[in-house]
Design an enzyme around this catalytic site. Structure first.
Site, PDB file in Angstrom:
ATOM      1  N   ASP A 108      -8.844   3.737  -1.933  1.00  0.00           N
ATOM      2  CA  ASP A 108      -9.747   4.099  -0.835  1.00  0.00           C
ATOM      3  C   ASP A 108     -11.035   4.723  -1.349  1.00  0.00           C
ATOM      4  OD1 ASP A 108      -7.679   3.178   0.640  1.00  0.00           O
ATOM      5  OD2 ASP A 108      -7.013   5.137   1.364  1.00  0.00           O
ATOM      6  N   ASP A 122       0.865  -1.183   0.000  1.00  0.00           N
ATOM      7  CA  ASP A 122       0.000   0.000   0.000  1.00  0.00           C
ATOM      8  C   ASP A 122       0.906   1.238   0.000  1.00  0.00           C
ATOM      9  OD1 ASP A 122      -2.286   1.477   0.129  1.00  0.00           O
ATOM     10  OD2 ASP A 122      -2.835   0.907   2.170  1.00  0.00           O
ATOM     11  N   GLU A 142       2.631   5.070  -3.932  1.00  0.00           N
ATOM     12  CA  GLU A 142       2.560   6.071  -5.028  1.00  0.00           C
ATOM     13  C   GLU A 142       3.868   6.839  -5.197  1.00  0.00           C
ATOM     14  OE1 GLU A 142       0.311   5.752  -2.578  1.00  0.00           O
ATOM     15  OE2 GLU A 142      -1.093   4.571  -3.762  1.00  0.00           O
TER      16      GLU A 142
END
Lengths: 616, 834
Positions: free
Chosen positions: B501, B425, B428
């Site tokens: 999300d 997770d 990015e």
């Protein structure tokens, strides 16, 4: 004995040694259902069709409800019965049959898989029986305690009710008295007013005459005029200071607004950035919600604070908390610089959970309420103390509970109702009535001027009587509120009314006060987990709701599951969803006789189902 | 001056590279070319084009027998066109918007390169270096692709030009966006600069290999002031902040060909393990071992299968990945073993931000080795994420990726077991105190590469290193499972992704379909959205609908934010539990079909979940349908995206008819059907002419279904024929690469079902075998009323009776069903309706 042991032996042999030679006509069928499967053509239980005997347990689902495949996994909705000799029989989902996992302690569910299951029924059964025995023992003692409590509750409730009736009677009398005194007071005041008016008139007359006189004498402004102008001056000053206050108000308003104007400046900055030709700027100017949310006003924040601030969106934590050691684990960051004040003020889009504030606020209110309640109950306790030949059970426990859970209350005990102490109830009421009567009769309305000492007597009597009345009324309210509560079918929860139960879990102490509230205490700070709501699931759950608000979450709530135990013990506090707490309270109140019978029966049958096991 | 290079990639792809000519200019740094994304053999596969013919400043060269490339020299324009008709398919710089800011040797006096964004400063030491150009797709009605954006539209809506009110361009810039919008061109967690165009009779694609921030405008017809008379052309404008032009033009006769070509360059999706295709249960957070055990047994108590239980960040010791919070997880191995006893797996989260804590061995090691990315001043970059002050390993460096991969060995990752898989997770990367919640652009990576140049690929390299780690851990025998939030072109080789999300509302349910379809079109077939929506509490009806829709996602996982109420499928009353159970059962029964589709995807890249037009490329009605979707060639489903919706209009494409997936009712094709909506399921249909393999016994997890018998559902078309496939292997290892698998084709024609082997013969191969049989054959649309079927070889007679389409109380017997043919799936056989 021997006769029963024989088929059992066969079964075990079949299950472990010859899986495929199982009798298909009984596989997975509970004994009480065997009759259903007799006959050549059998109906699906849900009426959807029928099947022939050779389709029974042929590993192909003919009835969608699983009727034809009790012994295989062919029907998704089927159920498989395992006999579990030596332990209790159970019914499992067909999906567990031959899936390589041993589910029945006799291993009968894995007759066709590669898995070999040991028969563990005897040990498991023994353990279960031991457990059951213990449970039965607990219930036995619990039922006794419970019955005692139920009896006590009956007496106590009757007492409460009697007291309430009596109080209501007294209230009525006292109310009448107060009304009379009030009327008397009113009349006195009227008389006094009339006297005052007459006096005023007289004074005015005298003054006018004096003015006349003065005018005639053509003199400079007199004293009264001077006084007038002074008055005006004063008014002006007052006016000014009011204005000033008003201004102050504005100033604070402005202060409140200033961060907002800061924000709009920031917005302007952003827009200015939009005009820039540079590629990244242009891109970053997308006026979407994301952008708005991304536009944390970061001016004045250190890099760390900005990080914390952004993290708090996901975690929903108070930014202040983030540095301090919290669920998201920054425990070790001790030397985190505190955000600059201006910086924090600027941060508009991060709602402050301010849990502590909430908690502080609530607990204050709560404390006050208790203080008030206790004043009243103490008042009446003390008042009536002489009346009670033996200490009231419920009041005693009341005191007990106070001493261990509401220590602060002790401070207020016995305060400010000295006037009510040291006299029996009958005597005080008589006395008050008598005094009042005296006062009422004594007072002579036709005497002018009004007899000031008599008037003050009336006032005092009125004040005393109404104070007492309001105390009685409070006590009535308290008692009525108490008696209004749901104490269970047999009032078995009556003695919960003034109890609090505590349990420790990690760094928190959880305090559950039935019919009142529940809280989570850490050191000096207390979080309200909910106010008493109701019993649920036929008195198996106590529900507290509307506790302190969780930021980005629900109001806190707590469900306390009750189970039979000899002592009142609170444990197993947990928070399965954010701010939704659960706990378990063992209590004799749940040790119901019927359940005891049921368990006893279960134990009896579990033990009697073991004929000749030893002979195996 | 710029250097332009053209090369052909057979059969129908053209590569165009434009970079500065470093023999004439000498900037301090060269432009960045994204490494390790293209398949290593792309260079060796390229064909040198024959010598171009040049007439009047126009050079023409044959790309293949049916395609020409035409290069106009001044102004520069490149066109790929059909050789015969001369019709253009794709063209580059037809509108002359090409712009290339050359790197400068030093900053000219008086110029400012520095840029400011809120409180952040980008030093931009290398100055402006952006690239802009236009690409035209000829014969296209719509363009698709360019994930990731929130959108309820499957086709990319125009962002500029007549009829466009106001829109930003599509932005490709990997960001951790808090509560993202379901409808916005703003970039989300991943970026794939690949666009597919489709129209009647024309499919093409354009891929720009560039990992810098990108913006793409889709220009509405008439945007340039010219009449939009020209038949079917979509112009697009592409801009990137840095990098080079390394672009691929793909030409397909069918849209699937375009995907195949893209896959031939960026690689095919990896073949997942069987468990990964089943249901996953996640929550931020399952707090402790007791909680884990409780959720696990909750599924059993309610007879709901699931395969994987997930642990979010709270399982770690203070967000130090590869560690456990021993107060809540004292015995992780034991916990995993208990879960594994039921054939289930676990997943733990491992994020790229390393806690800057001198007591943390990974931080110590990374610091000592200099493995962190550096800030502009050359120090280890110090950002902020879950653990507080954090640094980020430089995943661009292959050496660091190797180091990272080793961290997944059982020795290094204490408390891990062979049934533990990984979730990446925040890659990015998410940096809470960075500009736009990511890393500053002037951060320096391996090879003196600026972060701005590779930003969109950081998560890709991280995903790659993690996946390699699991591969190493399993000694190359256990297929990795790694879910990643960030992605780039090529991420399909390393595992699954999800749409991040999202929010528990109906709009996000609706946008999940175009988003997942778009990921599928761009290679990322193994994708899904969080069931129920991550933020907020879904209304129970929304949760049920989400399970019904989500059970079709290739990646099927329930997940929730820690502020939300518990939402395990049994918490909303018996009726809803039954509905969610049924949705999950439906997925489990289709696992053989899904696994077969994943196999297809792992070869061709054709996604598991497909837009209708991928199956019906000539049916214009389907081109912008983002509410319905195909699963493989056989199943069409239509989501329900409104609360309390009573009816829905479903367009069923093609000439052949369709059968209701639950009850077998037939529906005509090429017609919009207005259907009543039931709460039981979302409308879903079987396509006539196809065969779907199922397993109709539900177990605790897919592991226990291995030996269960199959059901074949045959949906006959108007000529009484149908066909389908079944792929089976051990569900776990790479033995299939040596031939250890079963691949069957089922063909039904002339009242006879035949099973034939379509596995290619591998010499010296491993073998896979199974005793699994077919217990039931359901034939929809059969005209024969025969009561018997004959199995060959063996001339064995079996019964045919009417049976339900699915085994559920209350379902009625409607279709001829061959009862217990019990033929093995490994064998050749035929079943003739007598």
């Amino acid at each position: 004995m021997k006769l029963l042991a024989l088929p059992l032996l066969l079964w075990i042999f079949a299950a472990t040694a010859a899986p495929f030679s199982l009798p298909l006509e009984t596989l997975g069928i509970a004994p009480q259902d065997e009759a259903y499967y007799r006959g050549g053509v059998i109906k699906c239980r849900n009426g959807s069709g029928k099947f022939t005997r050779d389709q029974l347990n042929d590993d192909f689902c003919d009835c969608a409800d699983g009727t034809d495949e009790p012994g295989t996994s062919a029907c998704p909705e089927g159920k498989f019965y395992c006999q579990n000799a030596g332990h209790s029989p159970i019914t499992i989902f067909s999906s567990w049959v031959n899936d390589g996992i041993c589910d029945c302690c006799d291993g009968s569910d894995e007759y066709g898989s590669n898995t070999t299951c040991k028969n563990t029924c005897w040990e498991a059964g023994k353990a279960a029986r031991e457990k059951l025995k213990k449970k039965v023992a607990t219930y036995k003692s619990g039922v006794v305690i419970r019955n005692q409590e139920v009896e006590k509750a009956k007496v106590a409730i009757a007492k409460d009710e009697a007291e309430l009736t009596k109080l209501k009677g007294e209230e009525k009398i006292l109310q009448g008295l107060v009304d009379k005194l009030k009327e008397q007071k009113r009349l006195i005041e009227k008389a006094e007013e009339e006297e005052r008016l007459i006096k005023e008139k007289e004074e005015k007359r005298i003054k006018e005459e004096a003015e006349k006189k003065a005018a005639e004498e053509k003199k400079a402004p007199d004293a009264s005029q001077e006084a007038d102008s002074q008055d005006t001056n004063q008014n002006a000053q007052e006016g000014e200071s009011k204005v000033a206050e008003h201004h102050d108000g504005h100033v604070t308003d402005n202060e409140n607004h200033s961060p907002e104007s800061g924000t709009s400046v920031e917005e302007l900055d952003i827009k200015a950035g939009t005009g820039d030709d540079a590629l990244p700027k242009e891109m970053s100017a997308v006026p979407t919600k994301e952008q708005d949310l991304t536009s944390v006003n970061s001016e004045g924040l250190s890099k760390e604070d900005l990080g914390r601030l952004v993290a708090s969106r996901w975690t929903g934590e108070n930014v202040d908390d983030v540095g301090k050691g919290d669920k998201k684990g920054h425990e070790d960051e001790l030397d985190i610089p505190e955000p600059a004040e201006e910086g924090l003020e600027d941060v508009h889009d991060i709602p402050e959970p301010a849990e502590e504030n909430y908690a502080g606020y609530h607990s204050e209110v709560e404390d006050d309420r208790h203080k008030f309640d206790d004043d009243l109950s103490n008042a009446s306790d003390d008042e009536y103390a002489d009346d009670h030949e033996e200490p009231d059970e419920s009041y005693k426990s009341d005191d007990d509970h106070k001493s261990d859970s509401y220590k602060s209350d002790d401070d207020h005990k016995g305060d400010d109702h000295s006037d009510l102490t040291a006299s029996g109830q009958a005597s005080w009421l008589d006395k008050i009535q008598q005094t009042a009567q005296n006062v009422l009769q004594k007072f002579n309305f036709f005497k002018t001027p009004v007899d000031l000492s008599e008037a003050s007597h009336v006032r005092k009597e009125y004040d005393d009587a109404s104070t007492k009345l309001s105390k009685i009324q409070s006590r009535i309210t308290t008692l009525t509120d108490k008696l209004k509560q749901d104490f269970g079918n047999e009032k078995e929860f009556y003695y919960f009314y003034d109890q609090c139960f505590e349990g420790k879990e990690g760094k928190y102490v959880y305090k559950v006060c039935p019919y009142k509230k529940a809280s989570q205490v850490e050191g000096h700070s207390s979080t309200n987990l909910g106010r008493w709501d109701k019993f649920e699931e036929s008195y198996r759950i106590m529900h507290f709701s509307n506790g302190d608000k969780c930021w980005n979450g629900p109001d806190r709530s707590l469900k306390v599951r009750l189970r039979c135990g000899l002592n009142n013990e609170l444990n197993g506090v947990d928070e399965p969803s954010r701010c939704e707490y659960v706990a378990v309270l063992s209590t004799p109140a749940l040790c119901v006789e019927e359940k005891l019978k049921e368990l006893q029966q279960k134990l009896d049958s579990a033990s009697s189902d073991l004929p000749g096991h030893d002979e195996l | 001056p710029l250097l332009l290079r053209l090369s052909a990639l057979p059969p129908h792809a053209l590569r165009l590279q434009i970079d500065e000519d470093y023999s004439t200019s000498t900037p301090p740094n060269r432009r960045f070319r994204v490494p390790d994304v293209l398949l290593p053999d792309v260079d060796s596969r390229k064909l040198h084009l024959s010598k171009p013919k040049t007439v009047d400043g126009v050079s023409t060269v044959a790309l293949s027998s049916d395609l020409d490339v035409v290069v106009k020299h001044d102004p520069f324009e490149l066109t790929v066109r059909r050789a015969g008709s001369g019709n253009p398919v794709l063209s580059f710089n037809s509108h002359g918007l090409f712009d290339f800011e050359p790197l400068q040797e030093s900053k000219p006096e008086g110029e400012t390169w520095e840029e400011h964004f809120r409180s952040h400063t980008d030093s931009r030491p290398r100055g402006p270096q952006s690239i802009t150009f236009d690409v035209s797709f000829h014969g296209a009605d719509f363009v698709y692709g360019l994930p990731e954006h929130g959108s309820t539209s499957l086709a990319l809506r125009p962002t500029r030009g007549p009829g466009v009110e106001e829109s930003e361009p599509y932005r490709l810039f990997n960001l951790d966006v808090f509560e993202y919008l379901h409808e916005s061109p703003f970039g989300l967690y991943g970026s794939i600069p690949f666009m597919i165009a489709h129209g009647a009779g024309a499919s093409s694609g354009f891929f720009w290999l560039n990992a810098a921030e990108m913006q793409i405008d889709v220009l509405a017809p008439g945007w340039d002031g010219t009449a939009s008379a020209e038949n079917g052309r979509i112009d697009t404008l592409w801009m990137a902040e840095a990098g080079v032009v390394d672009a691929f033009f793909f030409v397909g006769s069918e849209p699937k060909d375009v995907i195949k070509q893209y896959i031939s360059v960026t690689g095919a999706p990896s073949m997942p393990q069987q468990f990964a295709v089943a249901y996953h249960q996640c929550r931020w957070n399952y707090r402790d071992e007791e909680d884990v055990a409780g959720v696990d047994s909750g599924f059993d108590e309610h007879d709901i299968p699931y395969d994987v239980l997930w642990l979010d960040i709270e399982h770690t010791d203070g967000k130090r990945y590869f560690t456990w919070d021993r107060s809540t997880f004292p015995n992780p191995e034991e916990m995993q073993r208990k879960i594994a006893d039921k054939g289930r797996k676990m997943v733990t989260i491992v994020d790229p931000h390393m806690k800057r804590d001198s007591g943390y061995y990974l931080h110590e090691e990374a610091t000592a080795k200099g493995y962190y990315v550096k800030d502009a001043s050359g120090k280890d970059y110090d950002g902020w994420c879950w653990p507080g002050a954090s640094s980020y390993p430089d995943m661009l460096n292959p050496e660091i990726r190797d180091w990272w991969a080793d961290k997944f060995s059982y020795q290094n990752y204490k408390g891990s077991t062979p049934t533990l898989y990984i979730w990446n997770d925040m890659n990015e990367p998410s940096v809470f105190n960075g500009p736009e919640v990511t890393m500053p652009r002037d951060i320096i990576h391996y090879g003196n590469v600026e972060h701005r140049e590779l930003h969109n690929a950081y998560g890709y390299y991280f995903h790659m290193a993690t996946s390699d780690g699991l591969l190493k851990r399993g000694e190359g025998k256990d297929r990795p499972f790694v879910l990643s939030r960030a992605f780039f072109a090529g991420s399909q080789r390393y595992g699954a992704v999800w749409t991040g999300d999202n929010t528990a509302d109906w709009d996000h349910l609706k946008s999940s379909i175009p988003m997942v379809l778009t990921l599928g079109l761009t290679g990322m077939t193994f994708s899904g959205a969080d069931i129920g929506g991550f933020f907020g509490n879904p209304e129970p009806d929304l949760l049920v609908r989400w399970y019904q829709v989500g059970a079709f996602y290739p990646f099927f996982r329930g997940h929730a934010h820690h502020d939300t109420k518990r939402r395990e499928p049994w918490l909303f009353g018996e009726r809803r539990t039954a509905l969610m159970r049924e949705a999950i059962h439906m997925r489990y029964s289709l696992l053989p079909y899904y696994y077969t589709l994943f196999k297809e995807a792992s070869i061709t890249g054709v996604p598991v979940m497909r837009p209708l037009w991928l199956e019906f490329p000539d049916d214009k009605e389907t081109y912008n349908n983002g509410e319905a979707f195909m699963v493989g060639p056989s199943i069409l489903a239509q989501g329900i995206y409104e609360e309390g919706q009573k009816s829905v209009s479903v367009y069923l494409p093609g000439k052949e008819s369709w059968y209701d997936l639950r009850n077998g009712s037939p529906y005509k094709g090429s017609v919009s059907h207005k259907l009543e909506v039931s709460e039981d399921s979302i409308p879903s249909f079987l396509r006539a002419g196809t065969i779907v393999p199922r397993k109709d016994r539900f177990r605790r997890s897919s592991t226990q279904m291995v030996n269960d018998p199959y059901t074949l559902v045959i949906a006959l078309n108007s000529s009484g024929a149908a066909e389908g496939e079944l792929y089976v292997d051990d569900g776990k290892s790479y033995d299939y690469q040596q031939g250890a698998f079963i691949h069957r084709r089922f063909v039904f024609a002339d009242n006879k079902l035949t099973s034939t082997n379509i596995a290619p013969n591998h010499p010296g191969k491993k073998e896979f075998s199974t005793e699994c049989v077919i217990e039931r054959i359901i034939v929809l649309g059969l005209s024969s009323r025969a009561k018997k079927a004959v199995i060959e070889p063996g001339n064995q007679e079996v019964e045919i009776e009417l049976g339900p389409i699915s085994l559920r109380s209350g379902s009625s017997s409607v279709a001829p069903t061959v009862r217990r043919p019990n033929v093995r799936v490994v064998d050749d056989w035929s079943v003739r309706i007598a």
